[in-house]
Design a protein around this motif. Structure first.
Motif, short mmCIF file in Angstrom:
data_model
loop_
_atom_site.label_atom_id
_atom_site.label_comp_id
_atom_site.label_asym_id
_atom_site.label_seq_id
_atom_site.Cartn_x
_atom_site.Cartn_y
_atom_site.Cartn_z
N ARG A 140 3.70 5.60 -5.91
CA ARG A 140 3.58 5.99 -6.67
C ARG A 140 2.20 7.49 -7.35
NH1 ARG A 140 0.20 2.98 -9.27
NH2 ARG A 140 0.30 0.78 -8.35
N GLU A 141 1.30 7.00 -6.51
CA GLU A 141 0.16 8.00 -7.03
C GLU A 141 0.29 9.88 -7.16
OE1 GLU A 141 -3.03 7.86 -8.30
OE2 GLU A 141 -2.42 5.71 -8.23
N LYS B 19 3.91 10.60 -9.33
CA LYS B 19 3.14 10.57 -11.02
C LYS B 19 1.97 11.64 -11.31
CE LYS B 19 -1.69 9.25 -10.30
NZ LYS B 19 -3.28 8.97 -11.03
N ASP B 20 1.82 12.34 -10.13
CA ASP B 20 1.52 14.06 -10.62
C ASP B 20 2.58 15.66 -10.06
OD1 ASP B 20 -1.10 13.20 -10.87
OD2 ASP B 20 -0.99 12.99 -8.37
N THR C 136 2.63 1.92 -3.42
CA THR C 136 0.63 2.50 -4.04
C THR C 136 1.07 4.09 -3.68
OG1 THR C 136 0.06 0.65 -4.05
CG2 THR C 136 -1.60 1.99 -4.70
N ARG C 137 0.62 4.10 -3.06
CA ARG C 137 1.02 5.97 -2.38
C ARG C 137 1.41 6.56 -2.75
NH1 ARG C 137 -0.25 7.18 3.58
NH2 ARG C 137 -0.14 9.30 2.40
N ALA D 89 -1.47 12.95 0.43
CA ALA D 89 -0.82 13.11 -0.86
C ALA D 89 -0.78 15.07 -0.74
CB ALA D 89 -1.98 12.29 -1.53
N GLU E 164 1.13 -1.20 -0.11
CA GLU E 164 0.44 0.14 -0.35
C GLU E 164 0.87 1.25 -0.51
OE1 GLU E 164 -3.58 2.33 2.70
OE2 GLU E 164 -2.74 0.74 3.47
#
Length: 173
Positions: free
Chosen positions: A42-43, A46-47, A39-40, A83, A36
């Motif tokens: 990478r999220e 990507k921004d 995943t966070r 984030a 997890e």
């Protein structure tokens, strides 16, 4: 003849088979399942834009700076930051340029809306031009009433009169 061609083709396809290694290649990396946390990271990555690479996100870039930024994101994720907090941290360091998609506030609205405004203005100009009907070249042409019909026999005499210097001096006086 066909039999020989078939046999040659079969041999060509069969030769590489014994050369293939059995089992897993020695250079393969162990497979690791994504957590997890990954995943966070990478999220958020990507921004964010890599400051070294041109139009490449931190998630996609292989530069050393992008790796360092991903590590920093991972540390902040472990610290429990959201984030938005992580993005705000990078914006405070690098400015709005670091965001892959500019924020829709302030003067950035002009940048977001300008293409649509120009498209509408172009369509309005096109419709007005089509309604007017006449092209600028047609408007500049002389009206039909100003055209003088000269008989063919008279054209030679008119051309000579226009060319001769005596005619031009008589007209001046």
């Amino acid at each position: 003849m066909m039999r020989r061609l078939f046999l040659a083709a079969a041999l060509l396809f069969a030769l590489p088979l014994p050369l293939q290694a059995e089992g897993e290649p020695a250079t393969s990396l162990p497979v690791r399942l994504e957590t997890e946390e990954d995943t966070r990271v990478r999220e958020v990555a990507k921004d964010l834009r890599c400051a070294v690479c041109q139009n490449e996100s931190v998630a996609d870039s292989n530069s050393q700076l992008a790796r360092n930024m991903r590590d920093l994101i991972r540390d902040q994720v472990r610290d429990g930051k959201s984030a938005d907090e992580i993005r705000a941290y990078f914006v405070s360091r690098y400015g709005d340029y670091i965001l892959m998609e500019p924020r829709k506030q302030g003067w950035n609205w002009v940048l977001w809306m300008l293409p649509f405004v120009l498209l509408v203005a172009g369509l309005v100009a096109l419709v007005l031009r089509m309604r007017r009907g006449a092209s600028p070249a047609a408007a500049r042409q002389a009206p039909e009433d100003d055209v003088i019909d000269v008989p063919f026999e008279e054209t030679d005499r008119l051309i000579e009169a226009l060319r001769s210097p005596a005619a031009s001096s008589q007209e001046k006086s």
